[in-house]
Design a protein around this motif. Sequence first.
Motif, short mmCIF file in Angstrom:
data_model
loop_
_atom_site.label_atom_id
_atom_site.label_comp_id
_atom_site.label_asym_id
_atom_site.label_seq_id
_atom_site.Cartn_x
_atom_site.Cartn_y
_atom_site.Cartn_z
N THR A 15 0.83 -1.20 0.00
CA THR A 15 0.00 0.00 0.00
C THR A 15 0.87 1.25 0.00
O THR A 15 0.63 2.19 -0.76
CB THR A 15 -0.93 0.00 1.23
OG1 THR A 15 -1.70 -1.19 1.20
CG2 THR A 15 -1.86 1.20 1.22
N LEU A 17 3.85 1.48 -1.13
CA LEU A 17 4.47 1.57 -2.46
C LEU A 17 3.56 2.34 -3.43
O LEU A 17 4.02 3.23 -4.14
CB LEU A 17 4.76 0.16 -2.99
CG LEU A 17 5.50 0.10 -4.32
CD1 LEU A 17 6.93 0.60 -4.16
CD2 LEU A 17 5.51 -1.32 -4.87
N THR A 18 2.25 2.02 -3.42
CA THR A 18 1.34 2.69 -4.36
C THR A 18 1.23 4.19 -4.05
O THR A 18 0.97 4.98 -4.93
CB THR A 18 -0.07 2.07 -4.37
OG1 THR A 18 -0.63 2.19 -3.05
CG2 THR A 18 -0.05 0.62 -4.78
N ARG A 19 1.42 4.56 -2.79
CA ARG A 19 1.28 5.97 -2.46
C ARG A 19 2.58 6.75 -2.66
O ARG A 19 2.56 7.92 -3.02
CB ARG A 19 0.81 6.12 -1.00
CG ARG A 19 -0.65 5.76 -0.85
CD ARG A 19 -1.09 5.72 0.60
NE ARG A 19 -2.52 5.43 0.72
CZ ARG A 19 -3.08 4.88 1.79
NH1 ARG A 19 -2.35 4.56 2.83
NH2 ARG A 19 -4.37 4.66 1.82
N PHE A 20 3.74 6.09 -2.42
CA PHE A 20 5.01 6.82 -2.48
C PHE A 20 5.65 6.83 -3.87
O PHE A 20 6.40 7.74 -4.20
CB PHE A 20 6.01 6.22 -1.47
CG PHE A 20 5.80 6.72 -0.07
CD1 PHE A 20 6.42 7.90 0.36
CD2 PHE A 20 4.97 6.05 0.80
CE1 PHE A 20 6.22 8.37 1.65
CE2 PHE A 20 4.77 6.52 2.09
CZ PHE A 20 5.39 7.69 2.51
N LEU A 21 5.35 5.80 -4.67
CA LEU A 21 6.06 5.65 -5.94
C LEU A 21 6.07 6.92 -6.81
O LEU A 21 7.13 7.35 -7.25
CB LEU A 21 5.48 4.45 -6.71
CG LEU A 21 6.32 4.00 -7.91
CD1 LEU A 21 7.68 3.47 -7.44
CD2 LEU A 21 5.60 2.92 -8.70
N PRO A 22 4.89 7.55 -7.06
CA PRO A 22 4.93 8.74 -7.91
C PRO A 22 5.83 9.85 -7.36
O PRO A 22 6.49 10.55 -8.13
CB PRO A 22 3.47 9.21 -7.93
CG PRO A 22 2.69 7.98 -7.66
CD PRO A 22 3.52 7.19 -6.69
N PHE A 23 5.92 9.94 -6.04
CA PHE A 23 6.77 10.98 -5.46
C PHE A 23 8.24 10.67 -5.67
O PHE A 23 9.06 11.56 -5.85
CB PHE A 23 6.46 11.15 -3.96
CG PHE A 23 5.17 11.89 -3.72
CD1 PHE A 23 5.15 13.28 -3.63
CD2 PHE A 23 3.96 11.21 -3.62
CE1 PHE A 23 3.97 13.97 -3.42
CE2 PHE A 23 2.77 11.88 -3.40
CZ PHE A 23 2.77 13.27 -3.30
N PHE A 26 8.76 11.24 -9.77
CA PHE A 26 8.62 12.56 -10.38
C PHE A 26 9.13 13.71 -9.53
O PHE A 26 9.09 14.86 -9.93
CB PHE A 26 7.15 12.84 -10.73
CG PHE A 26 6.60 11.89 -11.73
CD1 PHE A 26 7.09 11.89 -13.04
CD2 PHE A 26 5.60 10.99 -11.40
CE1 PHE A 26 6.60 11.01 -13.98
CE2 PHE A 26 5.10 10.11 -12.34
CZ PHE A 26 5.60 10.11 -13.62
N ASP A 27 9.62 13.41 -8.33
CA ASP A 27 9.94 14.49 -7.40
C ASP A 27 11.07 15.40 -7.87
O ASP A 27 11.12 16.56 -7.51
CB ASP A 27 10.29 13.91 -6.02
CG ASP A 27 9.62 14.73 -4.92
OD1 ASP A 27 8.67 15.45 -5.24
OD2 ASP A 27 10.05 14.63 -3.77
#
Lengths: 105, 232
Positions: A15, A17-23, A26-27
Amino acid sequence: MTYTALLIAVMALCTMLTRFLPFFVFDHESSPPKYILYLGRVLPMASIAMLVVYCLRDTDLTSGIQGYTGIIASVFVICLQAWKRNLILSILGGTVIYMILIQIL
Amino acid sequence: METFSRRKTVKKAFAASVPVMAGYIVLGIGFGILMNEKGYGILWTLAMSLFIYAGSLQYAGVSLITSSVSLVSAAITSLMVNARHLFYSISMLEKYKDAGKFKPYMIFALTDETYSLLSDGNVPEGCDPHFYRFMVSLFNQCWWIIGSGAGSLLGKALPFSTEGIEFSMTALFVASFAEQWLSSENHFPSLAGLFSSVICLILFGPDRFLIPSMILIILILTIAHRMEEKRK
């Protein structure tokens, strides 16, 4: 018991992973690509629609009235939401109707 | 440097989280009751609400732990059920960018409901935006934990049958779907989601249709985006 704890740990990590991955991905850029921002705008609506279908996936149209309880209660939720625009009221109302339907039918 | 009143920010964040409070306590109670019914006590329930903190996965997780599935299928199920978080995070990239020490928790706690409260980007006047968003996220998780703990304790004491309580999850998604439909002018994304998942449900069956649906949804929306760009 240890295995249950392990399962919970796996669910928690995935869970996150799904929330942190985009950050992570693309950070470092000044702003994410336009296409990604577009997906961020439209995907929530599409995925809610998918989750509705997911929740109702076991609807069995061939088994008579019992197969329809989920659909009937969902239609009730939609009507309630269109009428009062109150999320909690719609959720409570729909759940009560569903519980009554499956316990009496 | 602007000065913000912390106290005022906390108050405003509390007020914003009240609609979610009702929902999380109700859904949390449902989850706690379900866990209790399957023989898992309050510590298991609280651990899940504290560390996983994702309503739909926790409901699905009840059946994962009772049937002791393999770790790999637990991982795949978690990723699939929660894939929508990727989209929430993508749309919060800009807003959370400079949140500093609050950022890790805010990302961890970005649930459907928190997202729906914060996605419009509005912050009450006179509030530090990052501290405000952090407090909204924190209040929401508190409601969820309180609800699931209460459900776990209540489960045994309720005088009526709780059969069917799991429908609260479906009702949450159906009501959100209806609300998004009513409040937006562009229904294309909702229709694309509905169409893709029904088609994939028919083609792949109820146990295997989520991943193909996601691929089809992204495909349709990407084509629509391309066509839109070309027209401009």
